[in-house]
Design an enzyme around this catalytic site. Sequence first.
Site, PDB file in Angstrom:
ATOM      1  N   LYS A 160       1.400  19.329  13.528  1.00 32.68           N
ATOM      2  CA  LYS A 160       0.155  20.105  13.367  1.00 32.68           C
ATOM      3  C   LYS A 160       0.248  21.448  14.099  1.00 32.68           C
ATOM      4  O   LYS A 160      -0.055  22.496  13.529  1.00 32.68           O
ATOM      5  CB  LYS A 160      -1.049  19.319  13.905  1.00 32.68           C
ATOM      6  CG  LYS A 160      -1.252  17.967  13.233  1.00 32.68           C
ATOM      7  CD  LYS A 160      -2.466  17.232  13.776  1.00 32.68           C
ATOM      8  CE  LYS A 160      -2.385  16.820  15.225  1.00 32.68           C
ATOM      9  NZ  LYS A 160      -1.335  15.844  15.560  1.00 32.68           N
ATOM     10  N   ARG A 187      10.350  16.828  22.466  1.00 32.44           N
ATOM     11  CA  ARG A 187       9.523  18.039  22.450  1.00 32.44           C
ATOM     12  C   ARG A 187       9.480  18.735  23.807  1.00 32.44           C
ATOM     13  O   ARG A 187       9.338  18.105  24.851  1.00 32.44           O
ATOM     14  CB  ARG A 187       8.094  17.672  22.036  1.00 32.44           C
ATOM     15  CG  ARG A 187       7.140  18.852  22.204  1.00 32.44           C
ATOM     16  CD  ARG A 187       5.871  18.669  21.477  1.00 32.44           C
ATOM     17  NE  ARG A 187       5.090  17.556  21.992  1.00 32.44           N
ATOM     18  CZ  ARG A 187       3.942  17.194  21.472  1.00 32.44           C
ATOM     19  NH1 ARG A 187       3.466  17.811  20.424  1.00 32.44           N
ATOM     20  NH2 ARG A 187       3.285  16.178  21.982  1.00 32.44           N
ATOM     21  N   ARG A 244       5.332  17.438  27.955  1.00 33.56           N
ATOM     22  CA  ARG A 244       3.930  17.065  28.125  1.00 33.56           C
ATOM     23  C   ARG A 244       3.825  15.715  28.800  1.00 33.56           C
ATOM     24  O   ARG A 244       4.550  14.796  28.478  1.00 33.56           O
ATOM     25  CB  ARG A 244       3.256  17.032  26.747  1.00 33.56           C
ATOM     26  CG  ARG A 244       2.227  18.124  26.580  1.00 33.56           C
ATOM     27  CD  ARG A 244       1.780  18.267  25.166  1.00 33.56           C
ATOM     28  NE  ARG A 244       1.024  17.109  24.670  1.00 33.56           N
ATOM     29  CZ  ARG A 244       0.486  17.069  23.450  1.00 33.56           C
ATOM     30  NH1 ARG A 244       0.608  18.094  22.643  1.00 33.56           N
ATOM     31  NH2 ARG A 244      -0.171  16.012  23.046  1.00 33.56           N
ATOM     32  N   ARG A 258      -0.876   6.584  21.635  1.00 37.68           N
ATOM     33  CA  ARG A 258      -1.486   7.651  20.836  1.00 37.68           C
ATOM     34  C   ARG A 258      -1.306   7.398  19.341  1.00 37.68           C
ATOM     35  O   ARG A 258      -2.207   7.654  18.555  1.00 37.68           O
ATOM     36  CB  ARG A 258      -0.874   9.004  21.223  1.00 37.68           C
ATOM     37  CG  ARG A 258      -1.408   9.524  22.555  1.00 37.68           C
ATOM     38  CD  ARG A 258      -0.502  10.554  23.189  1.00 37.68           C
ATOM     39  NE  ARG A 258      -0.252  11.707  22.352  1.00 37.68           N
ATOM     40  CZ  ARG A 258       0.878  12.423  22.370  1.00 37.68           C
ATOM     41  NH1 ARG A 258       1.856  12.099  23.181  1.00 37.68           N
ATOM     42  NH2 ARG A 258       1.003  13.457  21.588  1.00 37.68           N
TER      43      ARG A 258
END
Length: 222
Positions: A15, A129, A162, A173
């Site tokens: 996203k 990531r 993160r 999640r």
Amino acid sequence: MALDIILLGAPGSGKGTQAERLQSWLPLPHVSSGELFRDAMESDTELGKLVKGYIERGELVPDEITIRMVAERITRPDCDQGVILDGFPRTLAQARALDALFERMGRRIDAVLNIQVEKQVLMERLSGRWICSQCDRSYHRQNNPEQVRGSCDACGGDLEQREDDRPETQRRRINVYEEQTAPLIRYYRERGVLVDIDGEQDVDAVAQDIREAVEPLSREIV
Ligand code: AP5
Ligand code: MG
């Protein structure tokens, strides 16, 4: 006429990556509820203190807090032409609140891009990531690496991982997405605004499919 777009997809579906691609040709603000929360946590505001526990556990922040924050953001003048929403709405209550808000503003959702990616691929993406600590741009060690290791291509900021990308929180999640957010696919399909996007292609191919879906709607803006 405003153009309002939602990027819908599981954690790691792309996203944020695709919102940035969209902005390269579509001059609309990118509003990410997750980034708004992370900014609040970094600045240690009341909102930041309130949401920290939920985010670290990989749970959703309560609807009331989230809706108030996003409504405040999208009623600012820079969103008059429309907005690219990323990570909001995420529950049916949020979707209904957004419909009601847009109705009061004389607007409606134009397109919901449903970025589809299998669970195993999501986990690989979240594990690799790295995010820019300055501008939030995201990179991936294998799929989408930065040019100079550890430093953002766009602004030179330091890259970091993160907190909520730890494996147990990733799983949580993704489960929360399946339970609470996936029902929105049906909600928007019934309204005739859902566009399925194959999110397992490379970043450019996904961006191209999204552009083909959005460009016909954007004539008055671009
Ligand atoms: P949020 O920040 O929204 O996180 P998320 O939904 O978990 O999604 P991510 O940001 O992890 O993934 P993404 O889809 O943006 O993927 P990205 O482009 O980075 O929310 C965080 C938390 O805030 C929530 O858990 C919740 O607590 C709270 N929250 C936020 N909104 C809320 C709401 N509305 N209600 C309640 N609570 C809320 O890509 C991922 C990786 O893959 C990157 O490394 C990227 O480089 C790579 N990649 C991207 N596309 C591709 C591709 N096509 N091929 C290969 N690699 C790719
Ligand atoms: Mg994101």
